[in-house]
Design a protein around this motif. Structure first.
Motif, PDB file in Angstrom:
ATOM      1  N   UNK A   1      -9.537  47.627   5.168  1.00 31.74           N
ATOM      2  CA  UNK A   1      -8.130  47.700   5.247  1.00 31.74           C
ATOM      3  C   UNK A   1      -7.357  48.642   4.075  1.00 31.74           C
ATOM      4  N   UNK A   2      -6.784  49.383   4.716  1.00 32.39           N
ATOM      5  CA  UNK A   2      -6.047  50.403   3.879  1.00 32.39           C
ATOM      6  C   UNK A   2      -5.346  49.862   2.894  1.00 32.39           C
ATOM      7  N   UNK A   3      -5.329  50.489   1.574  1.00 33.78           N
ATOM      8  CA  UNK A   3      -4.390  50.189   0.474  1.00 33.78           C
ATOM      9  C   UNK A   3      -3.973  51.375  -0.113  1.00 33.78           C
ATOM     10  N   UNK A   4      -2.867  51.453  -0.678  1.00 35.81           N
ATOM     11  CA  UNK A   4      -1.905  52.445  -1.420  1.00 35.81           C
ATOM     12  C   UNK A   4      -1.983  52.492  -2.830  1.00 35.81           C
ATOM     13  N   UNK A   5      -1.868  53.643  -3.239  1.00 38.69           N
ATOM     14  CA  UNK A   5      -1.859  53.309  -4.950  1.00 38.69           C
ATOM     15  C   UNK A   5      -0.579  52.883  -5.510  1.00 38.69           C
ATOM     16  N   UNK A   6       0.302  52.438  -4.836  1.00 37.99           N
ATOM     17  CA  UNK A   6       1.635  51.851  -5.096  1.00 37.99           C
ATOM     18  C   UNK A   6       1.549  50.565  -4.461  1.00 37.99           C
ATOM     19  N   UNK A   7       0.608  50.134  -3.889  1.00 39.96           N
ATOM     20  CA  UNK A   7       0.828  48.724  -3.364  1.00 39.96           C
ATOM     21  C   UNK A   7       0.920  47.724  -4.270  1.00 39.96           C
ATOM     22  N   UNK A   8       1.792  46.708  -3.658  1.00 37.63           N
ATOM     23  CA  UNK A   8       1.899  45.629  -4.506  1.00 37.63           C
ATOM     24  C   UNK A   8       1.277  44.340  -4.304  1.00 37.63           C
ATOM     25  N   UNK A   9       0.039  44.234  -4.632  1.00 38.17           N
ATOM     26  CA  UNK A   9      -0.949  43.290  -4.004  1.00 38.17           C
ATOM     27  C   UNK A   9      -0.740  41.808  -4.828  1.00 38.17           C
ATOM     28  N   UNK A  10      -0.693  41.030  -4.056  1.00 32.96           N
ATOM     29  CA  UNK A  10      -0.510  39.635  -4.536  1.00 32.96           C
ATOM     30  C   UNK A  10      -1.338  38.415  -3.896  1.00 32.96           C
ATOM     31  N   UNK A  11      -1.744  37.684  -4.696  1.00 31.78           N
ATOM     32  CA  UNK A  11      -2.810  36.634  -4.011  1.00 31.78           C
ATOM     33  C   UNK A  11      -1.743  35.470  -3.868  1.00 31.78           C
ATOM     34  N   UNK A  12      -1.617  34.912  -2.452  1.00 37.92           N
ATOM     35  CA  UNK A  12      -0.954  33.997  -1.885  1.00 37.92           C
ATOM     36  C   UNK A  12      -2.014  32.672  -1.289  1.00 37.92           C
ATOM     37  N   UNK A  13      -1.853  31.529  -1.905  1.00 41.44           N
ATOM     38  CA  UNK A  13      -2.785  30.546  -1.735  1.00 41.44           C
ATOM     39  C   UNK A  13      -1.967  29.044  -1.267  1.00 41.44           C
ATOM     40  N   UNK A  14      -3.001  28.483  -0.462  1.00 44.81           N
ATOM     41  CA  UNK A  14      -2.403  27.374   0.129  1.00 44.81           C
ATOM     42  C   UNK A  14      -3.393  26.059  -0.254  1.00 44.81           C
ATOM     43  N   UNK A  15      -3.051  24.843  -0.411  1.00 46.58           N
ATOM     44  CA  UNK A  15      -3.817  23.714  -0.593  1.00 46.58           C
ATOM     45  C   UNK A  15      -3.408  22.840  -1.171  1.00 46.58           C
ATOM     46  N   UNK A  16      -4.202  21.592  -1.564  1.00 45.50           N
ATOM     47  CA  UNK A  16      -3.449  20.297  -1.753  1.00 45.50           C
ATOM     48  C   UNK A  16      -3.125  20.566  -3.353  1.00 45.50           C
ATOM     49  N   UNK A  17      -3.931  21.422  -4.055  1.00 45.68           N
ATOM     50  CA  UNK A  17      -3.436  21.706  -5.368  1.00 45.68           C
ATOM     51  C   UNK A  17      -4.206  23.127  -5.690  1.00 45.68           C
ATOM     52  N   UNK A  18      -3.740  23.825  -6.683  1.00 49.66           N
ATOM     53  CA  UNK A  18      -3.954  25.068  -7.021  1.00 49.66           C
ATOM     54  C   UNK A  18      -5.540  25.165  -7.591  1.00 49.66           C
ATOM     55  N   UNK A  19      -5.933  24.366  -8.499  1.00 48.55           N
ATOM     56  CA  UNK A  19      -6.957  24.437  -9.273  1.00 48.55           C
ATOM     57  C   UNK A  19      -7.046  26.073 -10.096  1.00 48.55           C
ATOM     58  N   UNK A  20      -8.320  26.317 -10.333  1.00 49.76           N
ATOM     59  CA  UNK A  20      -8.417  27.760 -10.904  1.00 49.76           C
ATOM     60  C   UNK A  20      -8.918  28.655  -9.737  1.00 49.76           C
ATOM     61  N   UNK A  21      -7.957  29.584  -9.680  1.00 42.41           N
ATOM     62  CA  UNK A  21      -8.249  30.848  -8.718  1.00 42.41           C
ATOM     63  C   UNK A  21      -8.824  31.882  -9.387  1.00 42.41           C
ATOM     64  N   UNK A  22     -10.028  32.223  -9.124  1.00 43.75           N
ATOM     65  CA  UNK A  22     -10.622  33.644  -9.254  1.00 43.75           C
ATOM     66  C   UNK A  22     -10.762  34.624  -8.053  1.00 43.75           C
ATOM     67  N   UNK A  23     -10.255  35.606  -8.185  1.00 43.73           N
ATOM     68  CA  UNK A  23     -10.271  36.386  -7.049  1.00 43.73           C
ATOM     69  C   UNK A  23     -10.499  37.980  -7.287  1.00 43.73           C
ATOM     70  N   UNK A  24     -11.680  38.227  -7.635  1.00 41.53           N
ATOM     71  CA  UNK A  24     -11.768  39.674  -7.962  1.00 41.53           C
ATOM     72  C   UNK A  24     -12.044  40.456  -6.671  1.00 41.53           C
ATOM     73  N   UNK A  25     -11.230  41.529  -6.909  1.00 45.63           N
ATOM     74  CA  UNK A  25     -11.449  42.694  -5.698  1.00 45.63           C
ATOM     75  C   UNK A  25     -11.629  43.915  -6.296  1.00 45.63           C
ATOM     76  N   UNK A  26     -11.970  44.832  -5.226  1.00 45.73           N
ATOM     77  CA  UNK A  26     -12.427  46.160  -5.580  1.00 45.73           C
ATOM     78  C   UNK A  26     -11.489  47.169  -4.563  1.00 45.73           C
ATOM     79  N   UNK A  27     -11.010  48.385  -5.137  1.00 47.03           N
ATOM     80  CA  UNK A  27     -10.572  49.339  -4.071  1.00 47.03           C
ATOM     81  C   UNK A  27     -11.214  50.629  -4.496  1.00 47.03           C
ATOM     82  N   UNK A  28     -11.428  50.992  -3.267  1.00 46.57           N
ATOM     83  CA  UNK A  28     -12.008  52.351  -3.520  1.00 46.57           C
ATOM     84  C   UNK A  28     -11.353  53.485  -2.627  1.00 46.57           C
ATOM     85  N   UNK A  29     -11.247  54.783  -3.311  1.00 47.74           N
ATOM     86  CA  UNK A  29     -10.771  55.880  -2.752  1.00 47.74           C
ATOM     87  C   UNK A  29     -11.483  57.182  -2.496  1.00 47.74           C
ATOM     88  N   UNK A  30     -11.192  57.867  -1.404  1.00 50.92           N
ATOM     89  CA  UNK A  30     -11.925  59.200  -1.191  1.00 50.92           C
ATOM     90  C   UNK A  30     -11.436  59.801  -0.131  1.00 50.92           C
TER      91      UNK A  30
END
Lengths: 265, 266
Positions: B237-266
Motif C-alpha cells: 500500500x502506498x503511503x506519503x511523506x506527510x501521511x497522518x498514520x493512526x492505529x485504530x483498534x477494536x475489542x473488548x478492551x485495549x490491552x497493550x498495543x504494539x504495532x511496529x511498521x516500516x515504510x520504504x521509499x524508492x
C-alpha cells in the motif's frame, strides 16, 4: 557499500549470530522479561547497570551480547533472516541496547549528566526509534512508580514520561516500556530518574531500538523470518543485541535464535 | 519513481516506527483512534483530538502530535508500507487497522447543520487518483446522550456532486475517539469531498467527520499472539511523506498495543 539488489544480497558476506539460552527465568504471563543475564550463548551478562549518573552505551564487547563481525567493518550490515524456536509459547524480541543506566534503588532520585550519545546507533539519527524501558534487577516490594525526565527527539529538555505507577511490584527481570509525554515522538537522552512507592528493589533504565520480533506459537518447532519479514533492519558494527521474551506462561523458556547478517564486503 | 522490482525494494530507503499504546478505552466492535485521549505510549498521545475547522475541514499530516513524523522521501520517490508487526500483549481478539487520515472536520455538536466550503483537497494523498479507497467515519469526541444519526453530503469518487449518505442511524452514542463507519450511497465506493454535515436524534455529544484510507488490518487471536505481515502480504500500500498514520483498534478492551511498521521509499 550498501546492499542494493538481490544479487548484492546473494553475493553478500553473511555472518551468523546466535542466541541459545540455557536457563529460564520466572516471568509474568504475556509481559516482557530479559534474558540478558541468563546462561548460555552469549554468556550471561551482568544485569545491574554500572552507572547511575551518566549511563553507558553498551556495545558488542559488552558481556552478554554477541560479537558483531567483521570487526571494524564500516559497511552497513542488515539482518536478513532469523531462524528461531523456544521451549515455551512466546514472543521473542531482538533489540539493540543503545544505553543503559542503573542499578537504581527503589527510592532513587538521580539527575544524570555527561550522558554518552547513542545517536550513531540510530539509522538516520532517528530518535523516534529509541524506546525507553524499565528493567527490574531485583524484585520489588510495593508498586514501581518510576518517572523519567528526558530530552525529546527535537532536543527539548524537561520532558516527563507518563503513568509512572504501574500498579504492581516487578519481579526480577521484568521489563516494561515507558510512555512519552503528550506530543513527543522520541528521546535523545534521559536526564533524571526517580522512583517512589516501593520499599525495596533495584532497577535499570534502558534505551533500546527494536530490530525484530517473532512469535513461537508451538514449542520446539522451527520458524523462519526471511529478509522480507525482517525488513533487513540495520545492525551496526558495535550493536549490543539482546533478546527479550514475552512468554504466554510464567517462564521465559530457552529461546534459540540463529540470525544472519549480511554486509557487502 | 516506483518500486518495481525486488532489487529496488532491497535498495529502498527504510524508516521504522515502533508504535506502542496502552491505557486507552476501547470497547466493542467499533474502531477507536489511538492517537490521543487518555492513552499513553510512543509516540506520546495528542491532547487535541477535536477538529480545527467545521466550515472547511482540514487535511491532517504527520506533523501533528500523536502520530510519527515521516522523514521526507527521496526526490521523486514513492513510499510503501513494507512491514507490519502487530501484537497485543494482554488481550485477545483485538483488531487493529492502520489508516492514513486524509480529512477531518469538526468538532460538530450532536445537532449540527453545517455546509462546508473551501474544503482543502487531499488528492495528493490518494494513490493514482483513485478515490475508491476512501472510507467515511464519525469520530466521537465526547460521550453523547442518545444514539447519533448523521446525514453527510459529499462529492463521490468520480467527482459527482450532490451525493448523500441519507440520514444514517449510527446505532451508538459518541465516545471519545470512537469511529463509527458511515455507509455511502448505493453505487458509491469513495468520496472526494465532504459537503455537508447534519446531526440528529442524539441530545448530547460532539464529533468529527473523518475521511481515511485503510493501509492494513490485523487481529490478535490470542493474547501475546500477533500478526506479522511482510510487503507481499501487505500488497505494497502506498503511503506519503506527510501521511497522518493512526492505529485504530477494536475489542473488548485495549490491552497493550504494539504495532511496529516500516515504510520504504524508492
Amino acid at each position: 557499500m550498501t546492499i542494493a539488489t538481490l544479487r548484492d544480497l546473494r553475493r553478500a558476506r553473511s555472518f551468523l549470530y546466535e542466541f541459545q539460552k540455557m536457563a529460564s527465568r520466572t516471568s509474568v504471563a504475556t509481559f516482557a522479561s530479559t534474558t540478558f543475564d541468563q546462561s548460555g550463548y552469549p554468556t550471561a551478562g551482568t544485569l545491574a547497570g554500572s552507572s547511575t549518573t551518566a549511563g553507558v552505551v553498551p556495545t558488542d564487547a559488552t558481556t552478554g551480547t554477541p560479537s558483531i563481525y567483521p570487526e571494524g567493518n564500516a559497511d552497513p550490515m542488515y539482518l536478513t533472516d532469523v531462524r528461531y524456536t523456544s521451549t515455551v509459547i512466546s514472543r521473542v524480541i531482538l533489540f539493540d541496547m543503545l544505553w543503559k543506566a542503573g542499578a537504581y534503588a527503589f527510592n532513587a532520585n538521580t539527575a544524570l549528566s555527561a550522558q554518552p550519545s547513542y545517536s550513531g546507533r540510530l539509522p538516520n539519527t532517528d530518535y523516534a526509534l529509541a524506546e525507553m524501558w524499565f528493567e527490574a534487577v531485583t524484585a520489588f516490594t510495593g508498586n514501581a512508580n518510576v518517572l523519567l525526565t528526558y530530552t525529546n527527539e527535537g532536543g527539548t529538555t524537561g520532558r516527563n514520561t507518563t503513568s509512572g505507577n504501574v500498579g504492581y511490584a516487578p519481579i526480577a527481570g521484568r521489563m516494561y516500556r515507558f510512555a512519552l509525554q503528550v506530543g513527543d515522538k522520541g528521546v535523545q537522552k534521559i536526564d533524571n530518574v526517580s522512583s517512589s512507592i516501593a520499599t525495596a528493589g533495584t532497577f535499570n533504565v534502558l534505551v533500546m531500538r527494536r530490530i525484530w520480533q517473532g512469535r513461537v506459537p508451538v514449542v520446539n518447532l522451527p520458524y523462519l523470518a526471511d529478509f522480507y519479514r525482517t525488513g533487513q533492519e540495520r545492525i551496526f558494527g558495535d550493536s549490543a543485541l539482546i533478546a527479550v521474551v514475552s512468554a504466554d506462561s510464567t517462564a521465559t523458556g530457552l529461546p534459540q535464535l540463529n540470525m544472519r547478517g549480511a554486509t557487502d564486503v | 519513481m516506483t518500486i518495481r522490482s525486488v532489487d529496488e525494494f532491497i535498495a529502498a530507503v527504510r524508516q521504522s516506527f515502533p508504535f506502542y499504546r496502552f491505557g486507552q478505552t476501547i470497547s466493542g466492535v467499533n474502531l477507536y483512534n489511538t492517537r490521543g485521549g487518555q492513552g499513553s505510549g510512543h509516540p506520546g498521545s495528542s491532547s487535541t483530538i477535536a477538529g480545527g475547522s467545521t466550515a472547511n475541514g482540514e487535511v491532517p499530516t504527520d506533523t501533528e502530535a500523536g502520530v510519527f513524523g515521516i522523514t521526507a522521501f527521496q526526490s521523486g520517490a514513492r513510499g510503501y508500507l513494507a512491514n507490519v508487526s502487530y501484537t497485543n500483549s494482554s488481550v485477545a481478539n483485538v483488531r487493529a487497522c492502520l489508516y492514513d487520515v486524509l480529512f477531518r472536520a469538526g468538532s460538530y455538536n450532536f445537532n449540527a447543520n453545517q455546509t462546508l466550503t473551501s474544503q482543502p483537497s487531499f488528492s495528493s494523498r490518494i494513490p493514482d487518483g483513485d478515490y475508491s479507497c476512501t472510507e467515511l467515519f464519525v469520530e466521537g469526541l465526547s460521550t453523547g446522550t442518545g444514539n447519533l444519526s448523521v446525514a453527510i453530503g459529499y462529492t463521490d469518487q468520480d467527482g459527482n456532486t450532490g451525493a448523500t449518505t441519507g440520514t444514517y442511524a449510527t446505532g451508538g452514542v459518541t465516545q471519545a475517539l470512537r469511529w463509527m463507519p458511515i455507509p455511502l450511497a448505493a453505487g458509491d465506493s469513495g468520496l472526494r469531498k465532504v459537503e455537508s454535515v447534519v446531526g440528529s436524534v442524539a441530545t448530547g455529544g460532539t464529533f468529527n467527520v473523518i475521511v481515511a484510507r485503510r493501509l492494513w488490518s490485523g487481529t490478535v487471536a490470542i493474547a501475546n499472539g500477533g500478526q506479522y505481515d511482510d510487503a507481499f502480504a501487505l500488497g505494497f500500500p502506498e503511503v506519503f511523506e506527510d501521511s497522518h498514520i493512526v492505529i485504530a483498534a477494536s475489542g473488548s478492551s485495549e490491552g497493550i498495543i504494539e504495532c511496529s511498521y516500516r515504510i520504504v521509499n524508492g
